[in-house]
Design a protein around this motif. Structure first.
Motif, PDB file in Angstrom:
ATOM      1  N   TYR A  39       0.794  -1.159   0.024  1.00  0.00           N
ATOM      2  CA  TYR A  39      -0.132  -0.307   0.010  1.00  0.00           C
ATOM      3  C   TYR A  39       0.832   1.336  -0.249  1.00  0.00           C
ATOM      4  O   TYR A  39       0.257   2.449   0.487  1.00  0.00           O
ATOM      5  CB  TYR A  39      -0.944  -0.164   1.212  1.00  0.00           C
ATOM      6  N   GLU A  49      -5.456   6.750  -5.959  1.00  0.00           N
ATOM      7  CA  GLU A  49      -4.885   5.672  -5.389  1.00  0.00           C
ATOM      8  C   GLU A  49      -4.213   6.079  -4.186  1.00  0.00           C
ATOM      9  O   GLU A  49      -4.046   5.110  -3.297  1.00  0.00           O
ATOM     10  CB  GLU A  49      -3.874   5.051  -6.625  1.00  0.00           C
ATOM     11  N   CYS A  52      -6.383   6.200  -1.281  1.00  0.00           N
ATOM     12  CA  CYS A  52      -6.882   4.578  -0.671  1.00  0.00           C
ATOM     13  C   CYS A  52      -5.788   4.110  -0.340  1.00  0.00           C
ATOM     14  O   CYS A  52      -5.946   3.467   0.889  1.00  0.00           O
ATOM     15  CB  CYS A  52      -7.132   3.871  -2.222  1.00  0.00           C
ATOM     16  N   ASP A  53      -4.520   4.456  -0.483  1.00  0.00           N
ATOM     17  CA  ASP A  53      -3.588   3.736  -0.014  1.00  0.00           C
ATOM     18  C   ASP A  53      -3.399   4.063   1.310  1.00  0.00           C
ATOM     19  O   ASP A  53      -2.844   3.468   2.317  1.00  0.00           O
ATOM     20  CB  ASP A  53      -2.192   3.895  -0.818  1.00  0.00           C
ATOM     21  N   ALA A  56      -5.654   2.646   3.582  1.00  0.00           N
ATOM     22  CA  ALA A  56      -5.268   0.981   3.641  1.00  0.00           C
ATOM     23  C   ALA A  56      -4.192   0.989   4.696  1.00  0.00           C
ATOM     24  O   ALA A  56      -4.299   0.239   5.685  1.00  0.00           O
ATOM     25  CB  ALA A  56      -5.058   0.577   2.410  1.00  0.00           C
TER      26      ALA A  56
END
Length: 105
Positions: A39, A49, A52-53, A56
């Motif tokens: 991640y 991205e 979201c990473d 996460a």
């Protein structure tokens, strides 16, 4: 979380069978730590991205923290169930004595 004294409640004070249980639980932490690599955003990552990473990575950190809490609770519960006293060890590390783990000097 309650405060537990790692001088009493530590890996090295567990019986061998109980140490093996903690070893398995610690392998789960290692697996979660390895997920952090998946991640990590790259320069080529889009903004979506990267967002979201980031989320996460926060979840992975929470899971890792919860797993460590579960290990400490297991150590405390197990040592408290012993019918003998354990030795105090000069440590602040609940995983003191675990092979491959950073131990206090």
């Amino acid at each position: 979380m309650s405060y537990y004294n790692p001088k009493i409640y530590n890996y090295s004070n567990l019986h061998r069978d109980d140490q093996m249980t903690v070893d398995v639980m610690n392998w789960a932490i290692d697996a979660v730590e390895n997920m952090e690599i998946d991640y990590r955003p790259t320069e080529d990552s889009s903004i979506m991205e990267k967002m979201c990473d980031e989320i996460a990575l926060e979840v992975v950190a929470e899971v890792e923290e919860q797993l460590m809490h579960e290990i400490i609770e297991f150590i405390v519960m197990t040592i408290d169930s012993y019918d003998h006293d354990v030795d105090e060890i000069d440590t602040t590390d609940f995983l003191f004595g675990m092979e491959g783990h950073r131990n206090d000097e």
